[in-house]
Design a protein around this motif. Structure first.
Motif, PDB file in Angstrom:
ATOM      1  N   ALA A   6       0.863  -1.173   0.000  1.00 40.62           N
ATOM      2  CA  ALA A   6       0.000   0.000   0.000  1.00 40.62           C
ATOM      3  C   ALA A   6       0.907   1.234   0.000  1.00 40.62           C
ATOM      4  CB  ALA A   6      -0.855   0.005   1.250  1.00 40.62           C
ATOM      5  N   PHE A   7       0.538   2.209  -0.791  1.00 42.60           N
ATOM      6  CA  PHE A   7       1.329   3.430  -0.807  1.00 42.60           C
ATOM      7  C   PHE A   7       0.777   4.386   0.234  1.00 42.60           C
ATOM      8  CE2 PHE A   7       2.260   1.754  -5.021  1.00 42.60           C
ATOM      9  CZ  PHE A   7       3.632   1.706  -4.876  1.00 42.60           C
ATOM     10  N   VAL A   8       1.667   4.958   0.966  1.00 42.18           N
ATOM     11  CA  VAL A   8       1.269   5.733   2.134  1.00 42.18           C
ATOM     12  C   VAL A   8       0.625   7.064   1.744  1.00 42.18           C
ATOM     13  CG1 VAL A   8       2.072   6.743   4.298  1.00 42.18           C
ATOM     14  CG2 VAL A   8       3.117   4.660   3.422  1.00 42.18           C
ATOM     15  N   LYS A   9       1.223   7.724   0.768  1.00 48.65           N
ATOM     16  CA  LYS A   9       0.632   9.007   0.404  1.00 48.65           C
ATOM     17  C   LYS A   9       0.772   9.230  -1.090  1.00 48.65           C
ATOM     18  CE  LYS A   9       4.814  11.644   1.123  1.00 48.65           C
ATOM     19  NZ  LYS A   9       5.202  12.805   0.435  1.00 48.65           N
ATOM     20  N   GLU A  10       0.017  10.140  -1.593  1.00 52.77           N
ATOM     21  CA  GLU A  10       0.064  10.438  -3.016  1.00 52.77           C
ATOM     22  C   GLU A  10       1.313  11.229  -3.360  1.00 52.77           C
ATOM     23  OE1 GLU A  10      -1.712   9.134  -5.434  1.00 52.77           O
ATOM     24  OE2 GLU A  10      -2.402   7.949  -3.735  1.00 52.77           O
ATOM     25  N   ILE A  11       1.492  11.446  -4.650  1.00 55.23           N
ATOM     26  CA  ILE A  11       2.647  12.197  -5.118  1.00 55.23           C
ATOM     27  C   ILE A  11       2.344  13.699  -5.083  1.00 55.23           C
ATOM     28  CG2 ILE A  11       4.054  12.651  -7.174  1.00 55.23           C
ATOM     29  CD1 ILE A  11       3.662   9.685  -7.913  1.00 55.23           C
ATOM     30  N   THR A  12       3.232  14.462  -4.494  1.00 59.23           N
ATOM     31  CA  THR A  12       3.109  15.922  -4.474  1.00 59.23           C
ATOM     32  C   THR A  12       3.133  16.450  -5.916  1.00 59.23           C
ATOM     33  OG1 THR A  12       4.402  15.915  -2.431  1.00 59.23           O
ATOM     34  CG2 THR A  12       4.171  18.042  -3.571  1.00 59.23           C
ATOM     35  N   PRO A  13       2.208  17.341  -6.319  1.00 63.86           N
ATOM     36  CA  PRO A  13       2.247  17.866  -7.694  1.00 63.86           C
ATOM     37  C   PRO A  13       3.556  18.618  -7.954  1.00 63.86           C
ATOM     38  CG  PRO A  13       0.145  18.387  -6.658  1.00 63.86           C
ATOM     39  CD  PRO A  13       1.044  17.847  -5.570  1.00 63.86           C
ATOM     40  N   GLN A  14       4.039  18.537  -9.184  1.00 66.60           N
ATOM     41  CA  GLN A  14       5.275  19.220  -9.561  1.00 66.60           C
ATOM     42  C   GLN A  14       5.186  20.711  -9.296  1.00 66.60           C
ATOM     43  OE1 GLN A  14       6.029  18.146 -13.684  1.00 66.60           O
ATOM     44  NE2 GLN A  14       7.257  16.382 -13.051  1.00 66.60           N
ATOM     45  N   VAL A 324       9.996  -7.834 -26.745  1.00 68.68           N
ATOM     46  CA  VAL A 324       9.400  -6.773 -25.926  1.00 68.68           C
ATOM     47  C   VAL A 324       9.554  -7.151 -24.449  1.00 68.68           C
ATOM     48  CG1 VAL A 324       7.251  -5.573 -25.358  1.00 68.68           C
ATOM     49  CG2 VAL A 324       7.765  -6.155 -27.740  1.00 68.68           C
ATOM     50  N   ARG A 325       9.924  -6.171 -23.621  1.00 77.12           N
ATOM     51  CA  ARG A 325      10.038  -6.438 -22.183  1.00 77.12           C
ATOM     52  C   ARG A 325       8.643  -6.316 -21.572  1.00 77.12           C
ATOM     53  NH1 ARG A 325      14.771  -3.463 -23.332  1.00 77.12           N
ATOM     54  NH2 ARG A 325      13.989  -1.500 -22.463  1.00 77.12           N
ATOM     55  N   VAL A 326       7.956  -7.440 -21.545  1.00 77.80           N
ATOM     56  CA  VAL A 326       6.553  -7.450 -21.145  1.00 77.80           C
ATOM     57  C   VAL A 326       6.394  -8.139 -19.798  1.00 77.80           C
ATOM     58  CG1 VAL A 326       6.167  -9.606 -22.422  1.00 77.80           C
ATOM     59  CG2 VAL A 326       4.220  -8.115 -21.883  1.00 77.80           C
ATOM     60  N   ARG A 327       5.381  -7.714 -19.082  1.00 72.88           N
ATOM     61  CA  ARG A 327       5.117  -8.259 -17.755  1.00 72.88           C
ATOM     62  C   ARG A 327       3.612  -8.407 -17.607  1.00 72.88           C
ATOM     63  NH1 ARG A 327       8.227  -6.103 -12.611  1.00 72.88           N
ATOM     64  NH2 ARG A 327       6.960  -7.075 -10.992  1.00 72.88           N
ATOM     65  N   ALA A 328       3.205  -9.511 -17.026  1.00 70.86           N
ATOM     66  CA  ALA A 328       1.770  -9.737 -16.810  1.00 70.86           C
ATOM     67  C   ALA A 328       1.465  -9.480 -15.340  1.00 70.86           C
ATOM     68  CB  ALA A 328       1.409 -11.172 -17.181  1.00 70.86           C
ATOM     69  N   ASP A 329       0.476  -8.648 -15.081  1.00 69.99           N
ATOM     70  CA  ASP A 329       0.074  -8.384 -13.695  1.00 69.99           C
ATOM     71  C   ASP A 329      -1.207  -9.163 -13.411  1.00 69.99           C
ATOM     72  OD1 ASP A 329      -0.636  -7.558 -11.216  1.00 69.99           O
ATOM     73  OD2 ASP A 329      -0.386  -5.403 -11.604  1.00 69.99           O
ATOM     74  N   LEU A 330      -1.032 -10.308 -12.752  1.00 72.51           N
ATOM     75  CA  LEU A 330      -2.182 -11.193 -12.502  1.00 72.51           C
ATOM     76  C   LEU A 330      -2.571 -11.185 -11.023  1.00 72.51           C
ATOM     77  CD1 LEU A 330      -0.984 -14.169 -14.749  1.00 72.51           C
ATOM     78  CD2 LEU A 330      -2.532 -12.288 -15.348  1.00 72.51           C
ATOM     79  N   ARG A 331      -2.161 -10.153 -10.316  1.00 71.70           N
ATOM     80  CA  ARG A 331      -2.480 -10.102  -8.884  1.00 71.70           C
ATOM     81  C   ARG A 331      -3.972  -9.898  -8.656  1.00 71.70           C
ATOM     82  NH1 ARG A 331       1.430  -5.466  -7.174  1.00 71.70           N
ATOM     83  NH2 ARG A 331       0.698  -4.763  -9.217  1.00 71.70           N
ATOM     84  N   GLU A 332      -4.367 -10.055  -7.422  1.00 66.29           N
ATOM     85  CA  GLU A 332      -5.798  -9.993  -7.108  1.00 66.29           C
ATOM     86  C   GLU A 332      -6.340  -8.573  -7.026  1.00 66.29           C
ATOM     87  OE1 GLU A 332      -6.197 -12.316  -3.558  1.00 66.29           O
ATOM     88  OE2 GLU A 332      -5.471 -14.111  -4.615  1.00 66.29           O
ATOM     89  N   GLU A 333      -5.484  -7.583  -6.961  1.00 68.09           N
ATOM     90  CA  GLU A 333      -5.949  -6.200  -6.832  1.00 68.09           C
ATOM     91  C   GLU A 333      -6.849  -5.800  -8.000  1.00 68.09           C
ATOM     92  OE1 GLU A 333      -3.039  -7.184  -5.884  1.00 68.09           O
ATOM     93  OE2 GLU A 333      -2.714  -6.335  -3.886  1.00 68.09           O
ATOM     94  N   THR A 334      -7.618  -4.731  -7.824  1.00 73.98           N
ATOM     95  CA  THR A 334      -8.525  -4.257  -8.877  1.00 73.98           C
ATOM     96  C   THR A 334      -7.712  -3.693 -10.033  1.00 73.98           C
ATOM     97  OG1 THR A 334      -8.586  -2.005  -8.040  1.00 73.98           O
ATOM     98  CG2 THR A 334     -10.215  -3.550  -7.142  1.00 73.98           C
ATOM     99  N   PRO A 335      -8.285  -3.740 -11.254  1.00 76.05           N
ATOM    100  CA  PRO A 335      -7.604  -3.121 -12.388  1.00 76.05           C
ATOM    101  C   PRO A 335      -7.253  -1.659 -12.122  1.00 76.05           C
ATOM    102  CG  PRO A 335      -9.422  -4.464 -13.168  1.00 76.05           C
ATOM    103  CD  PRO A 335      -9.507  -4.458 -11.662  1.00 76.05           C
ATOM    104  N   GLY A 336      -8.157  -0.914 -11.529  1.00 76.70           N
ATOM    105  CA  GLY A 336      -7.902   0.505 -11.273  1.00 76.70           C
ATOM    106  C   GLY A 336      -6.660   0.710 -10.415  1.00 76.70           C
ATOM    107  N   TRP A 337      -6.521  -0.128  -9.403  1.00 73.75           N
ATOM    108  CA  TRP A 337      -5.367  -0.039  -8.512  1.00 73.75           C
ATOM    109  C   TRP A 337      -4.092  -0.337  -9.292  1.00 73.75           C
ATOM    110  CZ3 TRP A 337      -1.246  -2.763  -6.730  1.00 73.75           C
ATOM    111  CH2 TRP A 337      -0.681  -2.344  -5.508  1.00 73.75           C
ATOM    112  N   LYS A 338      -4.181  -1.362 -10.134  1.00 75.22           N
ATOM    113  CA  LYS A 338      -3.011  -1.731 -10.942  1.00 75.22           C
ATOM    114  C   LYS A 338      -2.655  -0.636 -11.942  1.00 75.22           C
ATOM    115  CE  LYS A 338      -3.977  -6.724 -10.937  1.00 75.22           C
ATOM    116  NZ  LYS A 338      -4.318  -7.866 -11.810  1.00 75.22           N
TER     117      LYS A 338
END
Lengths: 488, 488
Positions: A6-14, A324-338
Motif C-alpha cells: 500500500a502506498f502511504v501518500k500520493e505524489i506531491t504535484p510538480q 518486448v520487455r513485457v510483464r503480466a500483472d495477474l495479482r488480485e488487486e482491482t484493475p484501477g489499482w493496478k
C-alpha cells in the motif's frame, strides 16, 4: 519484492514542490532507498536496471570506438593529489579518507577516489614509453566518492556510480578529437536512449574540471527549468602528463609529454531522465530504457477470466518472443489499482484485455506519455505494440524539445532584465528556465550574474539558437553566447 | 597499448617455481600491474576482459533464475558489524576504516565493505514486512576490501571485484534450495566457461563463512596441486535475520524471521583459470573466455605479401562475421616473434597463411593447447576454426580433469601416511595434490592435520570418488569423507 504494498501518500504535484515531487516519485516507483550512511543511497532493482541499460548503450559505443575497460584501485595515496595543483584544490574539500586498516594507522592517508586522473596518470607514466604505445584508450566503470554538503538521490550522492574514460595521445589534435568524439557519444546516448535533448558546448573557465585545459559538457533542462550537466569531456592538455611524468619517445627521438583526456557520465543520468519526463502521476520512462515496456492486465469479471486468459497468455508469449520487455500483472488487486501503480512506475504501455475485447478480437493499449487509449486488433497486437513503443520514444523526445524551447529565453539582454525575469517566475511559482546571454569573457561578470540571480553559466553551445552581441552583465562586446540557468 | 614491447625475461618454468611462473605469466600476458597501494592491482584490459566474460555468463544465469541487480553503499557503519557476533569476529581484523571526510572527523567509523550482509540485512529489515514481500532475490556487482597480510594478484588482493547475492526467504527449505541452486550455477559457469572441473561440497564448521549456518563451496585444483575455493554459497539461517530484525508477517498472522542466503564469486576466478591451464610457454585460455580466440598471422617473404593478403583479408572478415573473436597481427616483427608472443598470451588458435598455402588453397591452424598444427582447406576455414575452438574447449576441460584425477590421492588413510606423502612430494619437487580422507567430525582432528601437514579441509564433496571409513587423524569412525589439500 512484490509490488503489492500500500502506498502511504500520493505524489506531491510538480507545480507545488518539484523537489518533493521528485522524492515522492522515486520512492513510489521503488527506484531507491535512503541508508544510514550520509548521502549514500541504495539503487534498488528498478533503479539499477535503468543504470544497466545506460551502461550497455555507453559501453557498446566505447568499444566500437576502440576503447577497452580496465579497473584501477579505488584508494589513492594522498601524495598523488599533490601532483596537479588545480586538481587537489578542486577535490580536496570533498574527500573521505582511510586512515586505519587491519588495526593499524596507515603511514599515508588514502582517499576514496573522487575521479581517477591521478592513479591512472601514475600508471600511464609506467606503461607509456614510446609513440608505439599510443594512443591508450581505457575506460573504467566504478564507484566514486564526493562528500558534498547537500545531497539529492541520483543527482548528487556521496557515493555514486559512473564511468570514467582516460586516454593518452601523441598530439593535441588527436586528444581534442577524442574529447569531441566522446562528447558526441554522450549526446547520442542521452538523446536516443533517454529521450533527453541536450546542448553540447564548452564550459567557461570558472566551471572547468579541476585540472582541465578545456571542459565540454552536455546540458539538459529539467521540468522545473533547472539545468543538469549530464556528461563532461575534458581535454587535459599536458597538465597531468607533467604532473605524473607521462612521456614518450617520439619518432624523432625526442621525449614528449602525452596529451590526455578524461570523460565521464554517472548515475545522475537516472535522476535527469526522471526530471525530464515525469509528471504528476509519477515516473514516465522512455521505452528504450524502461525495465518493463508493456504491462499486460486482464480486466473484467473473474468468472470470465478463463476466456480472457486464452487470448492473454499467447499474446504475452508472442510479445516476449518479439523481444518486448513485457510483464503480466495477474495479482488480485482491482484493475484501477493496478493501472494507477504502473502509471506511477512509468511503464510506457499498459495493455488491457477483457471479455468484450476477446469477443471483438481486440486489445486496448494505454499510452503512459499521452494518456491516450488505442484499440488494436488482437491479431496485429505485437506489431501495434512495437510500433507504439517507437512512437512513444520519439514523442517523449519531441515533447522534451518543445518544453525546453518554451522555457529557453533568447530575449533577455541585461542583468536587470534577468533579475526581473527570475523574480516574476518566482512570484508566479513559474519556471525561470534558461537564458541565452552574451558574455564578454570576464570571470567577474559571470560571478556577478551568479551572485545576483543564482543563474550560472551552463555552457557555450556549439550551435546556439541565436548569437548575442553584448555581455549581459557589463554590456561590452560579447565574446561568447552562453546558456545561463539555475542548476542541480 | 601496442603489444610490441620487448620482454625483459623469459617465463620461469612451473616446475622450478610455480609462484614465479604465475607472476611472470600474468605480467607478460599484460593482464595486471602492481600499484603503489598495498595489495591493490590494476586489472589491465586483457585481464579485465576475462572478468567481463565471467560477469556476462554469471549475470545471465542469475537473471534467468529470477534475481535482479542492485547497488548498496560501500561504506558500512561500525555498529552494523556488532550485530552478528561471528561475523564481526571473522572480518574485523581485515577492515580498512574511513575516519575523516571533507575535513572533519566522523562520529562513527565507516568500514570499506568486506562483504555486505550487514548493510543489506539492515535494508531488508525495512523492505520486508509480509510474506508477500518474499522471496527477495538480489545480486550486487561490487568492489570489496580485505586488508590481508599476504596478497597475490587476482587470487588475494586488498581490493577485489566480485558479485554477492543476498536472498531472503519465508522458509528454511526454500533458502536451502536457493543456496544449492547458486552453487550449481557457479559450478556450471566455472566448468563450462573456464574449463575448470570442480568438486561441489560442504565446508567443515571451522572453514565456514563468518555468520553462516552452512557454507558450500566449489573447489578447484591448480597445476601445483594446491586448491582454490572458486565460489561459495551460504545458508545463513536466521542468524542475520535475528541480528537485523528481518521479520515478516506470515499467512498465519505470526511474525517470523526470514531465512537468508548469500553467495559469491570473485576475480580470483581469473587467477584460478590461469593456474589450471597455463604452462611453461605462458597463458593458455579456454576459447569461450578468451578475448582473442584466433590470431591471424601472414607468413612468407614480404614481396609475396600482397598475394597472401588477398586470401587473408576475406577470411578475416568471414571469421568476424561468424562471431569469432579474431585478430590480425600485421606488425613488422618476424612470424617467430609473433608466434611466441601470442602463445604467451594464451590465444587458443594461431592461423597462419603463407604464399604456398594460398597456392594450395589451405591455412595452417596451430592449437595453443596441444601445440599441434592442422592443415585446413581455405574454403572451409571458418567451419574448421569454429569446430576447433569447441574441440579445444572440451580438450582443456578433459585435461584438467585428468590432471586433477592424477593428483587426487584416495589411498592415504593415516596422518603418518599423509606426512610421508607430503614430505616425499616436497623432496622430489613434486605435486602433493589432494587427499581424500575420512574425518570423525572433531575440530581438533582437523586442526591437527592442518598443523602437521598444512593440508586443510577443502570440502565434504557431495559425490566423493570413494567413501572413507576411518578418521585420518584419530582412526575412529569417519563421519565424513573430506578433501584435504594445501590451498591458496
Amino acid at each position: 519484492m512484490k509490488e503489492g504494498k500500500a502506498f502511504v501518500k500520493e505524489i506531491t504535484p510538480q507545480s507545488e514542490d518539484f523537489s518533493r515531487w521528485y522524492i515522492d516519485t522515486i520512492k513510489k516507483a521503488d527506484l531507491m532507498d535512503y541508508t544510514p550512511v550520509r548521502g549514500c543511497i541504495v539503487f534498488k532493482p528498478d533503479g539499477f536496471e535503468l543504470w544497466e541499460r545506460i551502461q550497455e548503450a555507453m559501453d557498446k559505443r566505447f568499444k566500437e570506438t576502440g576503447h577497452r575497460n580496465a579497473y584501477f584501485p579505488m584508494l589513492i595515496p594522498e601524495s598523488f593529489f599533490q601532483k596537479e595543483k588545480e586538481h587537489v584544490e578542486g577535490f580536496n574539500p570533498e574527500l573521505p579518507w582511510v586512515t586505519e586498516a587491519a588495526g593499524e594507522q596507515l603511514e599515508e592517508r588514502l582517499a576514496l577516489r573522487p575521479t581517477s586522473e591521478t592513479m591512472i596518470g601514475h600508471m600511464y607514466s609506467q606503461w607509456i614509453q614510446s609513440y608505439r604505445d599510443l594512443p591508450v584508450l581505457i575506460n573504467q566503470w566504478a564507484n566514486v566518492f564526493r562528500w558534498e554538503k547537500r545531497t539529492m538521490p541520483f543527482l548528487r550522492t556521496s557515493e555514486f556510480l559512473w564511468q570514467e574514460g582516460h586516454t593518452a595521445h601523441a598530439t593535441e589534435e588527436e586528444a581534442r578529437q577524442e574529447t569531441m568524439q566522446m562528447l558526441d557519444i554522450y549526446a547520442e546516448v542521452v538523446e536516443e536512449l533517454l529521450a533527453i535533448p541536450v546542448w553540447k558546448g564548452q564550459k567557461t573557465p570558472s566551471e572547468r574540471f579541476a585540472g582541465a585545459v578545456d571542459t565540454y559538457s552536455i546540458e539538459a533542462m529539467m521540468k522545473d527549468g533547472k539545468a543538469v550537466q549530464a556528461g563532461t569531456s575534458h581535454y587535459l592538455g599536458e597538465k597531468f602528463a607533467r604532473g605524473f611524468e607521462i612521456k614518450y619517445l617520439d619518432r624523432d627521438n625526442q621525449f614528449k609529454y602525452v596529451h590526455t583526456t578524461s570523460w565521464g557520465t554517472s548515475t545522475r543520468l537516472i535522476g535527469s531522465m526522471i526530471m525530464v519526463h515525469g509528471d504528476d502521476r509519477g515516473l514516465s520512462l522512455p521505452p528504450r530504457v524502461a525495465p518493463t515496456q508493456v504491462v499486460m492486465i486482464p480486466v473484467g469479471p473473474p468468472k470470465l477470466r478463463e476466456r480472457v486468459m486464452a487470448a492473454f497468455d499467447p499474446l504475452f508469449d508472442q510479445l516476449k518472443a518479439a523481444g518486448v520487455r513485457v510483464r503480466a500483472d495477474l495479482r488480485e488487486e482491482t484493475p484501477g489499482w493496478k493501472f494507477n501503480e504502473w502509471e506511477m512506475r512509468g511503464v510506457p504501455i499498459r495493455l488491457e484485455i477483457g471479455p468484450r475485447d476477446v469477443e471483438n478480437g481486440q486489445v486496448i493499449l494505454a499510452r503512459r506519455d499521452t494518456g491516450e487509449k488505442i484499440t488494436a486488433p488482437l491479431a496485429d497486437a505485437v506489431e501495434a505494440v512495437v510500433n507504439l513503443l517507437e512512437e512513444i520514444q520519439q514523442n517523449m523526445y519531441q515533447r522534451a524539445v518543445e518544453f525546453r524551447n518554451a522555457h529557453s529565453h533568447l530575449e533577455i539582454n541585461t542583468l536587470e532584465e534577468l533579475k526581473q525575469h527570475a523574480e516574476t517566475a518566482e512570484k508566479e511559482n513559474g519556471i525561470a528556465g534558461w537564458v541565452l546571454a552574451g558574455w564578454c569573457g570576464d570571470n567577474g561578470c559571470e560571478a556577478k550574474v551568479k551572485e545576483e540571480t543564482k543563474f550560472t553559466s551552463r555552457n557555450i553551445p556549439f550551435e546556439p539558437p541565436a548569437q548575442k552581441s553584448a555581455c549581459i552583465c557589463c554590456g561590452k562586446e560579447a565574446m561568447h553566447t552562453v546558456w545561463f540557468a539555475r542548476a542541480y
